[in-house]
Design an enzyme around this catalytic site. Structure first.
Site, PDB file in Angstrom:
ATOM      1  N   ARG A 131      37.581  21.303  41.866  1.00 50.19           N
ATOM      2  CA  ARG A 131      37.426  22.698  42.308  1.00 50.19           C
ATOM      3  C   ARG A 131      37.497  22.780  43.832  1.00 50.19           C
ATOM      4  O   ARG A 131      37.789  23.813  44.407  1.00 50.19           O
ATOM      5  CB  ARG A 131      36.132  23.330  41.775  1.00 50.19           C
ATOM      6  CG  ARG A 131      35.952  24.787  42.225  1.00 50.19           C
ATOM      7  CD  ARG A 131      35.027  25.625  41.328  1.00 50.19           C
ATOM      8  NE  ARG A 131      33.876  24.893  40.856  1.00 50.19           N
ATOM      9  CZ  ARG A 131      32.817  24.580  41.594  1.00 50.19           C
ATOM     10  NH1 ARG A 131      32.758  24.968  42.851  1.00 50.19           N
ATOM     11  NH2 ARG A 131      31.815  23.907  41.085  1.00 50.19           N
ATOM     12  N   TYR A 170      50.422  46.977  43.618  1.00 55.28           N
ATOM     13  CA  TYR A 170      50.355  46.396  42.283  1.00 55.28           C
ATOM     14  C   TYR A 170      49.135  47.007  41.579  1.00 55.28           C
ATOM     15  O   TYR A 170      48.075  47.179  42.203  1.00 55.28           O
ATOM     16  CB  TYR A 170      50.201  44.879  42.432  1.00 55.28           C
ATOM     17  CG  TYR A 170      50.116  44.165  41.117  1.00 55.28           C
ATOM     18  CD1 TYR A 170      51.225  44.050  40.292  1.00 55.28           C
ATOM     19  CD2 TYR A 170      48.925  43.600  40.700  1.00 55.28           C
ATOM     20  CE1 TYR A 170      51.147  43.391  39.082  1.00 55.28           C
ATOM     21  CE2 TYR A 170      48.837  42.935  39.489  1.00 55.28           C
ATOM     22  CZ  TYR A 170      49.947  42.843  38.688  1.00 55.28           C
ATOM     23  OH  TYR A 170      49.858  42.193  37.494  1.00 55.28           O
ATOM     24  N   ASP A 185      51.400  40.975  50.710  1.00 56.65           N
ATOM     25  CA  ASP A 185      51.734  40.474  49.375  1.00 56.65           C
ATOM     26  C   ASP A 185      53.249  40.264  49.355  1.00 56.65           C
ATOM     27  O   ASP A 185      54.016  41.227  49.318  1.00 56.65           O
ATOM     28  CB  ASP A 185      51.286  41.500  48.319  1.00 56.65           C
ATOM     29  CG  ASP A 185      51.524  41.007  46.889  1.00 56.65           C
ATOM     30  OD1 ASP A 185      52.411  40.154  46.695  1.00 56.65           O
ATOM     31  OD2 ASP A 185      50.827  41.501  45.976  1.00 56.65           O
ATOM     32  N   LYS A 241      55.542  34.763  39.492  1.00 58.64           N
ATOM     33  CA  LYS A 241      56.824  35.453  39.475  1.00 58.64           C
ATOM     34  C   LYS A 241      57.950  34.513  39.927  1.00 58.64           C
ATOM     35  O   LYS A 241      58.260  33.578  39.223  1.00 58.64           O
ATOM     36  CB  LYS A 241      56.710  36.719  40.330  1.00 58.64           C
ATOM     37  CG  LYS A 241      55.421  37.526  40.083  1.00 58.64           C
ATOM     38  CD  LYS A 241      55.328  38.128  38.696  1.00 58.64           C
ATOM     39  CE  LYS A 241      53.943  38.634  38.323  1.00 58.64           C
ATOM     40  NZ  LYS A 241      53.333  39.613  39.217  1.00 58.64           N
TER      41      LYS A 241
END
Ligand SMILES: *Cc1c(COP(=O)(O)O)cnc(C)c1O
Length: 393
Positions: free
Chosen positions: A59, A112, A184, A209
């Site tokens: 992590r 978005y 973004d 994407k």
């Protein structure tokens, strides 16, 4: 070794990450481990204190994930990268890090859908306000910046209206107020647009994407200055925990190696399809950044190397007419997401942007007949043939 001034096509494939295997494996090994053993108690203590480089627990950092992080940082021209379990994990981690209760975010007039949802949540639960801004001029942007504004959040091109924001302009204004611009860059990838080169501070990606490129992984990335990324890693990533798995990092490293070739084809196909759509009798309006007829074409020319692979268009009629077009399609898949090999289409008003109140949606320019098309890697004539028969049906 990658030379400092390698072309981006080379940097997509090679990085200067420290070698992480002793066997000469050409591809990056998958370090599928949650923890790392220390050789002594003193070594464990030194790693926790940060006095010794090395891994502790996945992590906090993982060698496979680190290769991806180094690669995206090099591609965006930033100091450091950080990988997350999704684009939204990346965006929420950044916005939580940049705001405290009572602060304020200025964002583009169109986002978005889940980023919009996150801003609403921040406002309702943590009293972090936000203002939407078209950002078409310096004055307009200045007017929205308040004394408690701590960042500017930009999507360009904006999903799904495809309007473009002048990143140099936004960075210039933000510098006056000493606040960061977060961009973004999902729609463009660093192959088409590099926001840090325009003076912006932080880049976020849904790597789901174009970076993954094959519709088989959900992931997010952040790039910025070492200090900022180090702070994210130690706070909103480590303690909230939205980390990327080593296997998913491996898929993205693989995706990056062909990203330039895929992007060239996505862009070419989108241009071809947009030209045909422009003159179609059933189409009201086409929004494609790569077209000279597009209203923000001057901005696009200045900051993007090509127009990208996404376009949107309004069909004539009402929502039922738009839905009928979707239902007639045979090759093109009705699906959200974008940047896959398959051409995907969706109706933002009832799908990705359906949670935004209708009036707000209208203000963002998202009509009930606006369709978003992610142009895939098929032959463009086959994509066009399917679209055309559905429009005429
Ligand atoms: C998909 C997307 C996101 C969210 O990313 P996930 O990986 O789905 O969490 C954020 N911004 C843009 C522009 C997107 O297209």
């Amino acid at each position: 070794m990658v030379q400092k001034k390698s072309h981006i096509e080379t940097s997509l494939i090679h990085t200067d990450s420290q070698p992480i295997n002793d066997f000469g494996s050409l591809t990056t090994p998958i370090f599928q481990t949650s923890t790392f053993a220390f050789s002594t108690a003193a070594q464990g203590a030194a790693r926790f204190k940060g006095e010794e480089e090395g891994y502790i627990y996945s992590r906090l950092a993982n060698p496979t994930v680190r290769v991806l992080e180094d690669r995206i940082a090099a591609l965006e021209g930033g100091e450091k990268g950080l990988a997350f379990a999704s684009g939204m994990a990346a965006i929420s981690s950044v916005l939580l890090a940049l705001t405290s209760s009572g602060d304020h975010i200025v964002c583009t007039n169109g986002l978005y859908g889940c980023t919009y949802g996150l801003l609403t949540l921040l406002q309702d639960k943590y009293k972090v306000g936000h203002s939407f801004c078209a950002m078409t001029s310096e004055e307009e942007l200045r007017k929205q910046i308040q004394p408690n504004t701590t960042c500017i959040f930009i999507e360009t091109p904006i999903n799904p209206t495809m309007r473009a924001i002048d990143l140099h302009m936004a960075a210039r204004i933000a510098k006056n107020y000493d606040i960061p611009v977060v961009v973004d860059n999902t729609f463009s990838t660093p192959y088409l647009q590099r926001p840090l080169d325009c003076g912006c501070e932080v880049v976020v990606h849904s790597a789901t994407k174009y970076i993954g490129g094959h519709g088989d992984v959900v992931a997010g990335l952040v790039v910025g200055k070492s200090e900022f990324i180090g702070m994210l890693a130690k706070t909103t990533q480590k303690d909230i925990g939205g980390i990327l798995s080593p296997f998913d990092a491996w898929l993205l490293i693989r995706g990056l190696k062909t990203m330039h070739i895929r992007m060239d084809r996505h862009c070419f196909n989108a241009l071809k399809v947009s030209e045909r759509l422009q003159d179609h009798p059933r189409v009201q309006q086409v929004y494609f950044p790569g077209s000279a007829r597009y209203p923000d074409y001057d901005i696009v020319k200045q900051q993007m190397s090509q127009g990208g692979g996404i376009l949107s268009f309004e069909v004539k009629g009402n929502r039922e007419d738009a839905e009928r077009v979707l239902d007639q399609l045979k090759l093109i898949k009705i699906a959200v997401s974008l940047g896959d090999a398959e051409t995907l289409i969706q109706l933002p008003a009832t799908m990705t942007h359906s949670t935004i109140p209708p009036l707000e949606r209208e203000r963002m320019g998202i009509s009930d007949t606006l369709l978003r098309l992610s142009v895939g890697l098929e032959h463009w004539e086959d994509i066009w043939k399917d679209l055309n028969q559905a429009l005429l049906a």
